[in-house]
Design a protein around this motif. Structure first.
Motif, PDB file in Angstrom:
ATOM      1  N   GLY A 283      -7.848   5.978  20.752  1.00  0.00           N
ATOM      2  CA  GLY A 283      -7.456   6.894  19.669  1.00  0.00           C
ATOM      3  C   GLY A 283      -6.532   6.241  18.575  1.00  0.00           C
ATOM      4  O   GLY A 283      -6.491   6.147  17.506  1.00  0.00           O
ATOM      5  N   MET A 284      -5.361   5.409  19.152  1.00  0.00           N
ATOM      6  CA  MET A 284      -4.520   4.634  18.464  1.00  0.00           C
ATOM      7  C   MET A 284      -4.946   3.490  17.886  1.00  0.00           C
ATOM      8  O   MET A 284      -4.719   3.261  16.636  1.00  0.00           O
ATOM      9  N   VAL A 285      -6.092   2.649  18.302  1.00  0.00           N
ATOM     10  CA  VAL A 285      -6.726   1.713  17.748  1.00  0.00           C
ATOM     11  C   VAL A 285      -7.287   2.261  16.295  1.00  0.00           C
ATOM     12  O   VAL A 285      -7.207   1.597  15.230  1.00  0.00           O
ATOM     13  N   VAL A 286      -8.260   3.156  16.488  1.00  0.00           N
ATOM     14  CA  VAL A 286      -9.227   3.759  15.454  1.00  0.00           C
ATOM     15  C   VAL A 286      -8.204   4.237  14.417  1.00  0.00           C
ATOM     16  O   VAL A 286      -8.668   3.928  13.268  1.00  0.00           O
ATOM     17  N   GLY A 287      -7.056   5.117  14.716  1.00  0.00           N
ATOM     18  CA  GLY A 287      -6.482   5.659  13.826  1.00  0.00           C
ATOM     19  C   GLY A 287      -5.171   4.877  13.350  1.00  0.00           C
ATOM     20  O   GLY A 287      -5.321   4.111  12.632  1.00  0.00           O
ATOM     21  N   PRO A 288      -4.007   5.274  13.995  1.00  0.00           N
ATOM     22  CA  PRO A 288      -2.764   4.463  13.338  1.00  0.00           C
ATOM     23  C   PRO A 288      -2.720   3.157  13.329  1.00  0.00           C
ATOM     24  O   PRO A 288      -2.103   2.365  12.608  1.00  0.00           O
ATOM     25  N   ILE A 289      -3.283   2.219  14.317  1.00  0.00           N
ATOM     26  CA  ILE A 289      -3.406   0.881  14.368  1.00  0.00           C
ATOM     27  C   ILE A 289      -4.112   0.391  13.106  1.00  0.00           C
ATOM     28  O   ILE A 289      -3.833  -0.671  12.532  1.00  0.00           O
ATOM     29  N   LEU A 290      -5.494   0.465  13.066  1.00  0.00           N
ATOM     30  CA  LEU A 290      -6.112  -0.047  12.025  1.00  0.00           C
ATOM     31  C   LEU A 290      -5.878   0.506  10.776  1.00  0.00           C
ATOM     32  O   LEU A 290      -6.280  -0.084   9.644  1.00  0.00           O
ATOM     33  N   THR A 291      -5.186   1.590  10.657  1.00  0.00           N
ATOM     34  CA  THR A 291      -4.806   2.075   9.291  1.00  0.00           C
ATOM     35  C   THR A 291      -3.314   1.721   8.975  1.00  0.00           C
ATOM     36  O   THR A 291      -2.978   2.321   8.023  1.00  0.00           O
ATOM     37  N   LEU A 292      -2.806   1.074   9.991  1.00  0.00           N
ATOM     38  CA  LEU A 292      -1.161   0.811   9.665  1.00  0.00           C
ATOM     39  C   LEU A 292      -0.842   0.237   8.259  1.00  0.00           C
ATOM     40  O   LEU A 292      -0.113   0.864   7.498  1.00  0.00           O
ATOM     41  N   HIS A 293      -1.416  -0.806   7.880  1.00  0.00           N
ATOM     42  CA  HIS A 293      -1.273  -1.400   6.635  1.00  0.00           C
ATOM     43  C   HIS A 293      -1.957  -0.622   5.447  1.00  0.00           C
ATOM     44  O   HIS A 293      -1.387  -0.527   4.405  1.00  0.00           O
ATOM     45  N   SER A 294      -3.159  -0.313   5.599  1.00  0.00           N
ATOM     46  CA  SER A 294      -4.041   0.138   4.534  1.00  0.00           C
ATOM     47  C   SER A 294      -3.503   1.460   4.193  1.00  0.00           C
ATOM     48  O   SER A 294      -3.250   1.730   2.904  1.00  0.00           O
ATOM     49  N   LEU A 295      -2.959   2.441   4.776  1.00  0.00           N
ATOM     50  CA  LEU A 295      -2.719   3.625   4.523  1.00  0.00           C
ATOM     51  C   LEU A 295      -1.199   3.479   3.533  1.00  0.00           C
ATOM     52  O   LEU A 295      -0.938   4.311   2.549  1.00  0.00           O
ATOM     53  N   ILE A 296      -0.376   2.942   4.061  1.00  0.00           N
ATOM     54  CA  ILE A 296       1.058   2.541   3.336  1.00  0.00           C
ATOM     55  C   ILE A 296       0.732   1.825   1.930  1.00  0.00           C
ATOM     56  O   ILE A 296       1.422   2.209   1.215  1.00  0.00           O
ATOM     57  N   THR A 297      -0.302   1.090   1.986  1.00  0.00           N
ATOM     58  CA  THR A 297      -0.526   0.375   0.962  1.00  0.00           C
ATOM     59  C   THR A 297      -1.024   1.267  -0.269  1.00  0.00           C
ATOM     60  O   THR A 297      -0.848   1.308  -1.403  1.00  0.00           O
ATOM     61  N   GLU A 298      -2.032   2.119   0.237  1.00  0.00           N
ATOM     62  CA  GLU A 298      -2.729   3.143  -0.694  1.00  0.00           C
ATOM     63  C   GLU A 298      -1.748   4.320  -1.037  1.00  0.00           C
ATOM     64  O   GLU A 298      -1.709   4.657  -2.173  1.00  0.00           O
ATOM     65  N   LEU A 299      -0.636   4.432  -0.472  1.00  0.00           N
ATOM     66  CA  LEU A 299       0.347   5.494  -0.740  1.00  0.00           C
ATOM     67  C   LEU A 299       1.296   4.923  -1.711  1.00  0.00           C
ATOM     68  O   LEU A 299       1.948   5.923  -2.390  1.00  0.00           O
ATOM     69  N   THR A 300       1.587   4.025  -1.650  1.00  0.00           N
ATOM     70  CA  THR A 300       2.530   3.172  -2.517  1.00  0.00           C
ATOM     71  C   THR A 300       1.994   2.642  -3.897  1.00  0.00           C
ATOM     72  O   THR A 300       0.875   2.436  -4.018  1.00  0.00           O
ATOM     73  N   THR A 301       3.031   2.186  -4.716  1.00  0.00           N
ATOM     74  CA  THR A 301       2.668   1.563  -5.845  1.00  0.00           C
ATOM     75  C   THR A 301       3.427   0.082  -5.933  1.00  0.00           C
ATOM     76  O   THR A 301       4.311  -0.226  -5.014  1.00  0.00           O
ATOM     77  N   SER A 302       3.120  -0.632  -6.949  1.00  0.00           N
ATOM     78  CA  SER A 302       3.451  -1.970  -7.009  1.00  0.00           C
ATOM     79  C   SER A 302       5.061  -1.945  -6.934  1.00  0.00           C
ATOM     80  O   SER A 302       5.964  -2.655  -6.695  1.00  0.00           O
ATOM     81  N   SER A 303       5.714  -0.870  -7.671  1.00  0.00           N
ATOM     82  CA  SER A 303       7.178  -0.677  -8.048  1.00  0.00           C
ATOM     83  C   SER A 303       7.895  -0.207  -6.812  1.00  0.00           C
ATOM     84  O   SER A 303       8.905  -0.602  -6.479  1.00  0.00           O
ATOM     85  N   THR A 304       7.303   0.535  -5.963  1.00  0.00           N
ATOM     86  CA  THR A 304       7.818   1.287  -4.798  1.00  0.00           C
ATOM     87  C   THR A 304       7.427   0.534  -3.474  1.00  0.00           C
ATOM     88  O   THR A 304       8.097   0.662  -2.624  1.00  0.00           O
ATOM     89  N   ARG A 305       6.517  -0.352  -3.572  1.00  0.00           N
ATOM     90  CA  ARG A 305       5.895  -0.756  -2.291  1.00  0.00           C
ATOM     91  C   ARG A 305       6.982  -1.565  -1.621  1.00  0.00           C
ATOM     92  O   ARG A 305       7.135  -1.602  -0.165  1.00  0.00           O
ATOM     93  N   PRO A 306       7.699  -2.513  -2.415  1.00  0.00           N
ATOM     94  CA  PRO A 306       8.564  -3.357  -1.736  1.00  0.00           C
ATOM     95  C   PRO A 306       9.699  -2.671  -0.797  1.00  0.00           C
ATOM     96  O   PRO A 306       9.946  -2.979   0.247  1.00  0.00           O
ATOM     97  N   THR A 307      10.163  -1.645  -1.410  1.00  0.00           N
ATOM     98  CA  THR A 307      11.297  -0.957  -0.736  1.00  0.00           C
ATOM     99  C   THR A 307      10.711  -0.044   0.170  1.00  0.00           C
ATOM    100  O   THR A 307      11.281  -0.177   1.365  1.00  0.00           O
TER     101      THR A 307
END
Length: 497
Positions: A377-401
């Motif tokens: 479950g961790m692999v299918v969900g939180p692990i494989l979406t770890l980078h993609s979800l945070i990238t989709e939720l942020t913008t170029s201006s807020t992403r670094p912080t």
């Protein structure tokens, strides 16, 4: 519009070497713990002429494990400063140089000097490289890949981490490199992972966002033409990136204080940070670093415990195609929630079965099944979406912080877990897993109600959804507060009567 072959090469050469550093160093000492323990005892005896106490041996062994994650904390905290002075590309080179230096200190220097202190310091330095590379790879992919495929192109990083972790666990087996005299070769492997990036350095470009920040608009547009397929509207994409950077300049400095003061940005940060840390708060760090000990108490035969550890992490080979199909059809948010639901059921089963197996030995089979389901479950969900979800939720201006603080939280939580868990497990046994059960179940409503939908939505639509949700939740808080005050007022009036 999609990524060109050249872009895919850039993404992979950025992710793969860093991912193998992450994985190889993560599980190697898990399997090779007996050999490292022997090295610590022999080093102490040769230096002081006496055997170390059992508590000191456990302390040094725990430090050798947890120093890796504490180094990750330092690396994560250094990312922002590094990116202010260097480009993402050059920052990644520094990461690999640190990694190679760390391997020299933790392997040959520690071995030939008979110094477990050098082993601990080298592991700490490897952690610094892991912390830097973990965040930098996310930033580089986010600033290089086409937005519509970020969810997919961020996921290979986690797949390669898991595959290399399986490799590290296997090579750390007592019949392989996990034995006295050979563990030095095991700890040298992460250094080899850095060589491909250094060789390919001259063919790796800067990111389009970095060029736009340097006011090199023509250079950014020409680079986008190389990074995208022939049918891509490069001018439109460049305009979107410039608009995001313009928003950044209008907000002056997107510091953490600025983010926390604006309701929509605060909501964006909290949701992204919590989503990124689901795997750490859910106990994945403890399972990854101490799975052999956990499985032994769950009833796994010592001859097969390393193979079960490999199978736990190797599930990603099966999970990734499932994730790819689900992510493409339903988006990262729904896959995240599905994974959390599965993991919650697994960790609950594992905890209950582990506690009851003393009186019912057959429960050990349920415990093993539970930890397998939990990790799947961790692999299918939180692990494989770890980078993609945070990238989709942020913008170029807020992403670094946002990435900086979320990544720092990620490693701090992991470091605390890797240091405390061996002692809590020794004291409380199966009950040490109860916090992980509670947190996993708490993440289910969080994923459903708080994370905005990202599937087939532009970044502007996602940010609009975040603004609406932030306003809604603020209104709900005020409404609850108002109702509470009204009830208190009524009680006061009744008291006066």
């Amino acid at each position: 519009m999609g990524n060109s072959r050249y872009c895919i090469f850039v993404l992979l050469i950025t992710q793969l070497p860093t991912a193998f550093i992450q994985g190889l160093s993560l599980l190697s000492l898990n399997s090779a713990a007996p050999a490292i323990e022997s090295f610590i005892i022999e080093s102490h005896q040769s230096r002081y002429g006496s055997l170390p106490s059992e508590s000191n041996t456990m302390l040094y062994l725990t430090l050798a494990q947890s120093a890796l994650v504490w180094g990750c904390v330092v690396g994560a905290l250094s990312v922002s400063s590094l990116l202010r002075k260097l480009s993402p590309k050059n920052s990644m080179v520094i990461t690999h140089v640190v990694n190679i230096t760390a391997v020299i200190v933790s392997a040959p220097v520690a071995y030939f000097a008979a110094s477990y202190e050098s082993l601990i310091v080298g592991r700490f330095m490897t952690g610094v490289a892991r912390g830097l590379g973990f965040a930098l790879s996310m930033v580089i992919v986010a600033e290089t890949s086409v937005r519509s495929r970020l969810g997919f192109f961020q996921s290979p990083f986690q797949v390669c981490i898991a595959i290399s972790a399986v490799l590290g666990a296997g090579l750390g087996h007592s019949e392989a490199l996990g034995q006295p005299g050979l563990w030095v070769w095991l700890l040298s492997l992460p250094g080899i992972s850095s060589i491909p990036y250094i060789i390919a350095y001259r063919w790796i470009p800067e990111t389009p966002v970095f060029l736009l920040r340097r006011k090199d608009d023509s250079g950014a547009e020409n680079l986008l033409k190389q990074l995208r397929t022939f049918d891509a509207d490069v001018a439109a994409e460049c305009a979107i990136l410039k608009q995001e950077l313009l928003d950044e300049s209008r907000r002056e400095s997107i510091s953490i204080f600025s983010i926390l003061q604006a309701p929509d940005l605060r909501y964006q940060f909290l949701v992204a940070a919590l989503a990124m840390n689901a795997m750490q708060l859910g106990g994945t760090q403890a399972i990854a670093m101490y799975s052999n000990a956990m499985l032994l108490t769950a009833g796994v035969n010592s001859a097969y415990v390393t193979f079960v550890t490999m199978a736990l992490n190797g599930q990603i080979i099966i999970a990734f195609p499932i994730f790819y199909l689900l992510e493409k059809r339903h988006g990262t948010k729904r896959v995240f929630v599905l994974g959390i639901v599965i993991a919650s059921a697994g960790v609950l089963s594992f905890t209950i079965a582990n506690a009851l197996q003393v009186t019912a030995p057959w429960m050990s089979n349920l415990a093993i099944a539970g930890i397998v389901v939990m990790m799947f479950g961790m692999v299918v969900g939180p692990i494989l979406t770890l980078h993609s979800l945070i990238t989709e939720l942020t913008t170029s201006s807020t992403r670094p912080t946002v990435v900086f603080f979320s990544n720092s939280m990620f490693w701090i939580i992991g470091a605390i877990t890797s240091t405390v868990f061996p002692y809590s497990f020794a004291s409380f046994g199966a009950y040490a897993y109860v916090p992980f059960v509670v947190i996993c179940f708490a993440y289910i409503p969080f994923g459903i109600f708080f994370i905005p939908e990202t599937h087939r939505r532009t970044n502007q639509q996602i940010q609009l959804s975040i603004r609406r949700k932030s306003s809604l939740h603020v209104s709900e808080v005020f409404a609850i507060s108002k109702r509470f005050k009204h009830r208190e007022s009524e009680r006061s009036d009744l008291g006066d009567i």
